[in-house]
Design a protein around this motif. Structure first.
Motif, PDB file in Angstrom:
ATOM      1  N   ASN A 159       0.930  -1.428   0.002  1.00  0.00           N
ATOM      2  CA  ASN A 159      -0.330   0.405  -0.233  1.00  0.00           C
ATOM      3  C   ASN A 159       1.092   0.987   0.153  1.00  0.00           C
ATOM      4  N   PRO A 160       0.411   2.726  -0.142  1.00  0.00           N
ATOM      5  CA  PRO A 160       1.244   3.846   0.105  1.00  0.00           C
ATOM      6  C   PRO A 160       1.955   3.998   0.799  1.00  0.00           C
ATOM      7  N   HIS A 161       1.682   3.581   1.862  1.00  0.00           N
ATOM      8  CA  HIS A 161       2.665   3.718   3.332  1.00  0.00           C
ATOM      9  C   HIS A 161       3.858   3.451   3.303  1.00  0.00           C
ATOM     10  N   ILE A 162       3.780   1.541   2.552  1.00  0.00           N
ATOM     11  CA  ILE A 162       5.089   0.931   2.765  1.00  0.00           C
ATOM     12  C   ILE A 162       6.221   1.560   1.723  1.00  0.00           C
ATOM     13  N   GLU A 163       5.396   1.607   0.342  1.00  0.00           N
ATOM     14  CA  GLU A 163       5.849   2.561  -0.968  1.00  0.00           C
ATOM     15  C   GLU A 163       6.495   4.148  -0.173  1.00  0.00           C
ATOM     16  N   ASP A 164       5.961   4.040   0.534  1.00  0.00           N
ATOM     17  CA  ASP A 164       6.423   5.601   0.913  1.00  0.00           C
ATOM     18  C   ASP A 164       8.035   5.299   2.465  1.00  0.00           C
ATOM     19  N   ILE A 165       7.795   4.149   3.278  1.00  0.00           N
ATOM     20  CA  ILE A 165       8.963   3.320   4.334  1.00  0.00           C
ATOM     21  C   ILE A 165      10.164   3.190   2.874  1.00  0.00           C
ATOM     22  N   ALA A 166       9.787   3.144   1.698  1.00  0.00           N
ATOM     23  CA  ALA A 166      10.636   2.721   1.063  1.00  0.00           C
ATOM     24  C   ALA A 166      11.277   3.841   0.082  1.00  0.00           C
ATOM     25  N   ARG A 167      10.766   4.926   0.277  1.00  0.00           N
ATOM     26  CA  ARG A 167      11.619   6.240   0.032  1.00  0.00           C
ATOM     27  C   ARG A 167      12.337   6.553   1.425  1.00  0.00           C
ATOM     28  N   ARG A 168      11.440   6.377   2.592  1.00  0.00           N
ATOM     29  CA  ARG A 168      11.881   6.873   3.112  1.00  0.00           C
ATOM     30  C   ARG A 168      13.890   6.468   3.727  1.00  0.00           C
ATOM     31  N   LEU A 169      14.000   4.876   3.268  1.00  0.00           N
ATOM     32  CA  LEU A 169      15.009   4.050   3.230  1.00  0.00           C
ATOM     33  C   LEU A 169      16.075   4.981   2.504  1.00  0.00           C
ATOM     34  N   ALA A 170      15.547   5.184   1.193  1.00  0.00           N
ATOM     35  CA  ALA A 170      16.108   5.092   0.165  1.00  0.00           C
ATOM     36  C   ALA A 170      16.748   6.425  -0.209  1.00  0.00           C
ATOM     37  N   LEU A 171      16.208   7.867   1.073  1.00  0.00           N
ATOM     38  CA  LEU A 171      16.626   8.644   1.665  1.00  0.00           C
ATOM     39  C   LEU A 171      18.375   8.615   2.422  1.00  0.00           C
ATOM     40  N   ASP A 172      17.807   7.480   3.185  1.00  0.00           N
ATOM     41  CA  ASP A 172      19.119   6.958   4.236  1.00  0.00           C
ATOM     42  C   ASP A 172      19.818   6.320   4.052  1.00  0.00           C
ATOM     43  N   ASN A 173      20.086   6.579   2.658  1.00  0.00           N
ATOM     44  CA  ASN A 173      21.490   6.310   1.169  1.00  0.00           C
ATOM     45  C   ASN A 173      21.369   4.415   1.464  1.00  0.00           C
ATOM     46  N   PHE A 174      20.105   3.861   1.102  1.00  0.00           N
ATOM     47  CA  PHE A 174      20.104   2.608   0.693  1.00  0.00           C
ATOM     48  C   PHE A 174      18.912   2.442  -0.015  1.00  0.00           C
ATOM     49  N   ILE A 175      19.008   0.946  -0.612  1.00  0.00           N
ATOM     50  CA  ILE A 175      18.623   0.755  -2.077  1.00  0.00           C
ATOM     51  C   ILE A 175      17.960  -0.291  -0.959  1.00  0.00           C
ATOM     52  N   ALA A 176      16.145   0.248  -1.690  1.00  0.00           N
ATOM     53  CA  ALA A 176      14.942  -1.087  -1.636  1.00  0.00           C
ATOM     54  C   ALA A 176      14.470  -0.906  -2.096  1.00  0.00           C
ATOM     55  N   PHE A 177      13.740  -2.651  -1.020  1.00  0.00           N
ATOM     56  CA  PHE A 177      12.363  -3.084  -2.774  1.00  0.00           C
ATOM     57  C   PHE A 177      11.441  -3.891  -1.655  1.00  0.00           C
ATOM     58  N   ALA A 178      10.894  -2.814  -1.689  1.00  0.00           N
ATOM     59  CA  ALA A 178       8.857  -3.404  -0.803  1.00  0.00           C
ATOM     60  C   ALA A 178       8.297  -4.225  -2.211  1.00  0.00           C
ATOM     61  N   PRO A 179       8.200  -6.158  -1.705  1.00  0.00           N
ATOM     62  CA  PRO A 179       7.818  -6.307  -2.714  1.00  0.00           C
ATOM     63  C   PRO A 179       6.232  -6.423  -2.312  1.00  0.00           C
ATOM     64  N   ASP A 180       5.232  -7.241  -3.603  1.00  0.00           N
ATOM     65  CA  ASP A 180       3.480  -6.465  -3.777  1.00  0.00           C
ATOM     66  C   ASP A 180       3.118  -8.005  -2.942  1.00  0.00           C
ATOM     67  N   GLY A 181       3.303  -8.507  -1.613  1.00  0.00           N
ATOM     68  CA  GLY A 181       2.768 -10.161  -1.487  1.00  0.00           C
ATOM     69  C   GLY A 181       1.337 -10.064  -2.192  1.00  0.00           C
ATOM     70  N   LEU A 182       0.909  -9.548  -2.222  1.00  0.00           N
ATOM     71  CA  LEU A 182       0.030  -9.772  -3.519  1.00  0.00           C
ATOM     72  C   LEU A 182      -0.275  -9.784  -4.810  1.00  0.00           C
ATOM     73  N   PHE A 183       0.539  -9.757  -4.933  1.00  0.00           N
ATOM     74  CA  PHE A 183       1.021  -9.895  -6.713  1.00  0.00           C
ATOM     75  C   PHE A 183       0.130 -10.965  -7.161  1.00  0.00           C
ATOM     76  N   PRO A 184       0.197 -12.497  -6.688  1.00  0.00           N
ATOM     77  CA  PRO A 184      -0.450 -13.081  -7.565  1.00  0.00           C
ATOM     78  C   PRO A 184      -1.322 -13.280  -7.602  1.00  0.00           C
ATOM     79  N   LEU A 185      -2.793 -12.066  -6.844  1.00  0.00           N
ATOM     80  CA  LEU A 185      -4.020 -12.352  -6.623  1.00  0.00           C
ATOM     81  C   LEU A 185      -3.942 -10.708  -7.169  1.00  0.00           C
TER      82      LEU A 185
END
Length: 296
Positions: A111-137
């Motif tokens: 959801n948008p919140h977890i995407e925002d968490i990933a972006r926050r990590l990028a600002l802290d100089n990490f590469i972040a990957f947030a999978p969507d567990g619901l993708f198969p559905l």
């Protein structure tokens, strides 16, 4: 109007909401039971709406922020559901190879919140990957209620293999330094715990209020753990004493923090269960932990 907090709700309403969002009671039972706590013209439906996420209000980093670059990518997952799709974010002006963090969502998908968490990590100089567990559905449906309804339909064995496959791909990212950690929230916290028992070269794991794995699996953990629990979360905290005993017996390096007086989900700043002080401290500790264990 000031932002509502957990203190604005009767403790029983918060417990009912926790049961509802985790699929332990249906919507109608929440409304029926919470109705007795509705005051000053507020209905049970109003209580539920007040507790539901407000993504736009809480967003900290816009997707268009020039300091980051993000894209939706797919990776094969032959032992899981065949393909993983997720949100990959990194600093726009990265210098050198960076550590990578796998971000695992709550029981609603990407959801948008977890995407925002990933972006926050990028600002802290990490590469972040947030999978969507619901993708198969079909992927996160854009509606929290629909996402909760979809989640029980997931094959959890295959879903876990998807997250393990994601780790494998992140380990080989050309832009990465070869060190991968995981942070997860609620369902994602339980997945972070599971990955620690399944992946010997996981470099660090940070579960937020996640269910514990079987105590006998603790001996397989090689990664250092930073564990966050909410003080007012008896459902999850009940499993901690036995798990801590197993971690000690196995010689696992771990640090655990229980934040007093806060609710399950205290790090999620889209809902009233958010606690600013606890979330800020937990996030500072998380970033510091990743800096220690994921950077050369």
């Amino acid at each position: 109007m000031s932002r509502q907090t957990a203190k604005d709700f009767h403790p029983e309403v918060l417990q009912l909401f926790d049961k509802f969002v985790h699929g332990l009671i249906p919507r109608r039972e929440f409304l029926k039971s919470a109705g007795k706590y509705a005051v000053a013209g507020l209905t049970a439906e109003g209580l539920l709406n007040a507790l539901n996420p407000r993504f736009a209000e809480a967003q900290q980093v816009k997707p268009t922020d020039a300091r980051i670059k993000g894209a939706y990518v797919e990776y094969p997952s032959p032992q899981g559901n065949g393909t993983i799709r997720g949100y990959l974010v990194q600093p726009a002006q990265a210098k050198g190879k960076l550590p990578v963090v796998l971000v695992v969502h709550e029981n609603r998908g990407l959801n948008p919140h977890i995407e925002d968490i990933a972006r926050r990590l990028a600002l802290d100089n990490f590469i972040a990957f947030a999978p969507d567990g619901l993708f198969p559905l079909g992927g996160y449906p854009g509606d929290e209620d629909k996402a909760r309804e979809l989640f029980p339909k997931l094959d959890q064995g295959r879903a876990r293999e998807d997250f393990i496959a994601a780790f494998g791909h992140l380990k080989q990212l050309p832009e990465g330094n070869g060190k991968v950690g995981v942070v997860g929230f609620c369902y994602g916290g339980s997945i972070a715990n599971v990955l620690a028992t399944r992946i010997p070269d996981l470099a660090a794991a940070v579960p937020f209020y996640g269910a514990q794995p079987a105590a006998e699996d603790a001996a397989r953990i090689k990664a250092p753990l930073l564990i966050h629990y909410a003080g007012e979360d008896s459902r999850i905290n009940a499993g901690w004493p036995k798990y801590e005993e197993a971690l000690k017996a196995a010689g696992v390096k771990y640090t655990a923090h229980i934040y007093p007086g806060v609710q399950h989900g205290f790090n999620n700043d889209t809902t009233p269960r958010f606690d600013e002080a606890a979330a800020k401290l937990a996030w500072q500790r998380t970033v510091g932990f990743f800096n220690t264990h994921l950077r050369s």
